[in-house]
Motif scaffolding. Structure first.
Motif, PDB file in Angstrom:
ATOM      1  N   THR A 131      41.526  40.720  42.553  1.00 55.03           N
ATOM      2  CA  THR A 131      40.186  40.180  42.275  1.00 55.03           C
ATOM      3  C   THR A 131      39.460  39.751  43.542  1.00 55.03           C
TER       4      THR A 131
ATOM      5  N   ALA B   2      40.016  36.916  45.010  1.00 50.49           N
ATOM      6  CA  ALA B   2      39.923  35.452  45.018  1.00 50.49           C
ATOM      7  C   ALA B   2      40.750  34.865  46.158  1.00 50.49           C
ATOM      8  N   SER B   3      40.287  33.749  46.691  1.00 51.25           N
ATOM      9  CA  SER B   3      41.021  33.036  47.743  1.00 51.25           C
ATOM     10  C   SER B   3      42.102  32.175  47.087  1.00 51.25           C
TER      11      SER B   3
ATOM     12  N   GLY C 212      42.383  34.871  39.063  1.00 56.70           N
ATOM     13  CA  GLY C 212      41.420  35.202  40.116  1.00 56.70           C
ATOM     14  C   GLY C 212      39.988  35.169  39.629  1.00 56.70           C
ATOM     15  N   ASN C 213      39.737  35.742  38.474  1.00 57.45           N
ATOM     16  CA  ASN C 213      38.380  35.745  37.923  1.00 57.45           C
ATOM     17  C   ASN C 213      37.901  34.335  37.583  1.00 57.45           C
TER      18      ASN C 213
ATOM     19  N   ASP D 172      38.784  27.690  45.483  1.00 55.16           N
ATOM     20  CA  ASP D 172      39.945  28.344  46.067  1.00 55.16           C
ATOM     21  C   ASP D 172      41.156  27.909  45.251  1.00 55.16           C
TER      22      ASP D 172
ATOM     23  N   GLN E 177      38.989  41.334  32.493  1.00 54.98           N
ATOM     24  CA  GLN E 177      37.718  40.824  33.005  1.00 54.98           C
ATOM     25  C   GLN E 177      36.668  40.763  31.905  1.00 54.98           C
TER      26      GLN E 177
ATOM     27  N   GLY F 182      33.989  29.022  41.402  1.00 57.42           N
ATOM     28  CA  GLY F 182      33.641  28.771  42.798  1.00 57.42           C
ATOM     29  C   GLY F 182      34.663  27.926  43.528  1.00 57.42           C
TER      30      GLY F 182
ATOM     31  N   ILE G 227      36.937  32.618  40.857  1.00 56.32           N
ATOM     32  CA  ILE G 227      35.668  33.131  41.391  1.00 56.32           C
ATOM     33  C   ILE G 227      34.489  32.563  40.604  1.00 56.32           C
ATOM     34  N   LYS G 228      34.598  32.580  39.284  1.00 56.26           N
ATOM     35  CA  LYS G 228      33.519  32.064  38.444  1.00 56.26           C
ATOM     36  C   LYS G 228      33.328  30.557  38.631  1.00 56.26           C
TER      37      LYS G 228
END
Length: 322
Positions: free
Chosen positions: A178, A180-181, A141-142, A150, A319, A148, A145-146
């Protein structure tokens, strides 16, 4: 001359008594290579240190062979059996025969279904399987996200085993934590590396949008890495998995395909199972049925040992390390 003869007779009697006094332990393995091979090493080493008479057998994940081996162990007069049952339900009948013979059972890694495990087994030496999968999900998830992106996930599962389902659930819960998608695009059974390579390759050809493969065991992880190479998805699809080998640890260090890998300490688990077996023979009481062991997490050249860490604290560790 009589004194010498008496000494020799006494020595012989003592050696025979010592041999007959050896504790007889039976051990069943689902395999004798990889993770279970390392379990076997741990059990044997701990047994040798205690002078145990150990009889081992490989059920090859076959309930019928497991049942046959258990009958053999009962006939040979073992005092305790160490095992990871082939099935949470189908193995119950054979374990019940051990109970009827007055032979305690110590499970390692996995056991029977909860109700029958508490009824028929002395202890389960294991890792929290959900917590084994959870930090990998947090990493995933991290990372998404970082980056950018999905997550479009393909999964190699081994969910015929309860432990694998718990790992997968933990992995998905980790991602959810997290924010996240993500979407699980394809999820198929693939836990032997040769089959997993083919399943994973077909999966990536059919679903090239998959940007992350997750596997809950060693064979599935190896197959996922091989599939990324075979399908020409290097740089497009990455892998995170469970159960470490030297080959897989090298892939983590390289960081081009395998981003994260975690594993239990199988030798420690095997030794823990033998220690619990000796307590079972002595009739010692244990404070908890589940005896948890450490596991480790490797993230692109980083190595972390985790043990009984609450999920929230584990999230913070992961994280800060990724």
């Amino acid at each position: 001359m009589k004194k010498i003869l008496l000494i020799l007779i006494s020595t012989f009697i003592l050696s025979v008594s010592s041999a007959s006094a050896k504790i007889k332990v039976g051990a069943l393995y689902l395999d004798t290579a990889g993770f279970f091979g390392e379990i076997k090493v741990g059990i044997e080493a701990a047994g040798a240190a205690e002078g145990i008479d150990l009889t081992g057998a490989n059920s090859q994940s076959d309930v019928a062979k497991e049942s046959e081996f258990i009958d053999t162990l009962i006939a040979t007069g073992v005092e305790v059996v160490i095992m990871s049952p082939v099935s949470t339900d189908s193995s119950v009948a054979a374990v019940e025969r051990l109970a009827e013979a007055g032979i305690p059972v110590v499970c390692y890694n996995t056991c029977l279904n909860d109700e029958d495990a508490k009824r028929l087994a002395y202890a389960l030496v294991t890792t929290s399987q959900r917590e084994l999968g959870y930090p990998v999900g947090v990493i995933a998830g991290n990372w998404a996200i970082k980056a950018g992106i999905d997550l479009k996930i393909g999964i190699h599962n081994c969910n015929r085993y309860e432990a694998c389902q718990e790992r997968e659930d933990g992995f998905l819960d980790g991602i959810k934590s997290t924010g996240a998608s993500f979407e699980v695009v394809n999820n198929q059974e693939a836990f032997a590396n040769d089959k997993a390579t083919q399943v994973g390759t077909d999966m990536l050809i059919a679903n090239p949008e998959i940007n992350l493969m997750y596997a809950a065991n060693e064979g599935g992880t190896i197959g996922a890495v091989n599939a990324v190479l075979a399908s020409g998805q290097v740089g497009k699809t990455y892998v995170m998995g469970t159960d470490a080998t030297e080959e897989l640890m090298n892939f983590v260090a390289d960081g081009e395909i395998l981003l994260a890998l975690n594993s239990q300490f199988p030798r420690e688990m095997g030794a823990g199972a033998m220690n619990a077996a000796l307590k079972a023979i002595k009739g010692e009481k244990i404070t908890s049925f589940n005896i948890y062991r450490n596991f480790f997490l490797s993230i692109r050249r980083k190595f972390i040992t985790l043990h009984l860490i609450p999920s929230q604290k584990m999230s913070n560790i992961v994280q800060s390390s990724f």
